[in-house]
Design an enzyme around this catalytic site. Structure first.
Site, PDB file in Angstrom:
ATOM      1  N   GLU A  39      -1.711  -8.751   4.092  1.00 22.62           N
ATOM      2  CA  GLU A  39      -1.610  -9.157   5.502  1.00 22.62           C
ATOM      3  C   GLU A  39      -2.974  -9.277   6.170  1.00 22.62           C
ATOM      4  O   GLU A  39      -3.127  -9.976   7.180  1.00 22.62           O
ATOM      5  CB  GLU A  39      -0.711  -8.171   6.277  1.00 22.62           C
ATOM      6  N   CYS A  75       0.826  -1.207   0.000  1.00 25.72           N
ATOM      7  CA  CYS A  75       0.000   0.000   0.000  1.00 25.72           C
ATOM      8  C   CYS A  75       0.864   1.262   0.000  1.00 25.72           C
ATOM      9  O   CYS A  75       1.456   1.592  -1.024  1.00 25.72           O
ATOM     10  CB  CYS A  75      -0.994  -0.022   1.155  1.00 25.72           C
ATOM     11  N   HIS A 103      -3.752  -4.973   0.642  1.00 24.85           N
ATOM     12  CA  HIS A 103      -3.244  -5.378   1.955  1.00 24.85           C
ATOM     13  C   HIS A 103      -3.329  -6.891   2.142  1.00 24.85           C
ATOM     14  O   HIS A 103      -4.258  -7.406   2.769  1.00 24.85           O
ATOM     15  CB  HIS A 103      -4.027  -4.664   3.063  1.00 24.85           C
TER      16      HIS A 103
END
Length: 261
Positions: free
Chosen positions: A220, A112, A218
């Site tokens: 994660e 990001c 994202h």
């Protein structure tokens, strides 16, 4: 075999406390969880470290999300009203880290804001606010649509024959999205590797390096329920392990050779 150490850059913010304004580091623990699950050892890098010292302690670098980069860093004459969370401390640290890491050919995964600061560090520019630059753009802030951040919101198209395509193993992918800026002019040498349906750049990589991969979404937040996204962290840790092995082998050869007369 020791785990490769992955240095992670945190956010820098100023909190109001009972003793007054306090500068703090913040990090979403999903980043450390994703690195650990991939077999790496996460290490948070405070921005008061000198970049050479920070990089000497790690085998790979993870650049995380967060606030916007100061538009002056990429030559913008004005600051958009939607710009938020600018930290000169973080900007300076991450730009220096990137430049030193690339010089050392240290593996990098950028997420990001990480994609954006990578582009700026290498000489590229950013779109300050997507709705102004691309009127027909998707809403890239999925939380405004009521979509949880750990769920995908829109598809991307992955460019074939790229490192990203080999890592993900798919020509398209559903990703999450909560950003309002994006790459405008890519930096010299940076290759775009994925796009959203509205043309917004979703990923890039640096072919001149062994492993520099950057994504706008994202992973994660997605890796637990959508395993394809965990491939990015696995690839980073594997690249870091190879880098660690090569560096330790080179050091051993140097020590064996001894000092030159």
């Amino acid at each position: 075999m020791e785990k490769p150490v992955i240095g992670i850059t945190p956010e820098v913010s100023v909190a109001t406390t009972h003793v007054g304004p306090t500068e703090r580091l913040q990090l979403n623990l999903d980043y450390t969880a994703a690195v650990s699950a991939a077999g790496g050892l996460p290490l948070v890098l405070p921005p008061d470290l000198e970049p050479p010292h920070a990089l000497a302690a790690i085998d790979g670098l993870l650049l995380t999300g967060g606030g916007d980069i100061d538009p002056a860093r990429y030559g913008a004459p004005t600051v958009h009203p939607e710009t938020y969370g600018v930290s000169s401390t973080r900007d300076s640290f991450e730009i220096a880290l990137i430049q030193h890491a690339i010089a050392l050919d240290l593996p990098i995964l950028a997420i990001c804001r990480g994609l954006q600061v990578l582009n700026v560090a290498l000489g590229g520019t950013l779109i300050q606010h997507i709705p102004d630059a691309i009127p027909q753009a998707l809403n890239h802030r999925q939380h405004e649509l009521g979509i949880p951040v750990d769920q995908p919101a829109h598809p991307i198209r992955v460019v074939p024959d790229t490192l990203l395509a080999r890592i993900l193993g798919t020509p398209s992918l559903m990703v999450n999205s909560y950003h309002h800026q994006a790459i405008d002019c890519p930096a010299p040498g940076l290759v775009i590797t994925a796009y959203a349906p509205d043309g917004v750049i979703e990923a890039a990589e640096l072919p001149s390096a062994t492993f520099v991969v950057a994504v706008q979404w994202h992973p994660e937040r997605l890796f637990r329920s959508h395993p394809t996204h965990h491939a990015l962290f696995t690839a980073l840790v594997q690249a870091a392990q190879r880098s660690r092995t090569h560096r330790h082998a080179a050091l051993a050869r140097t020590e064996k050779a001894g000092p030159r007369s």
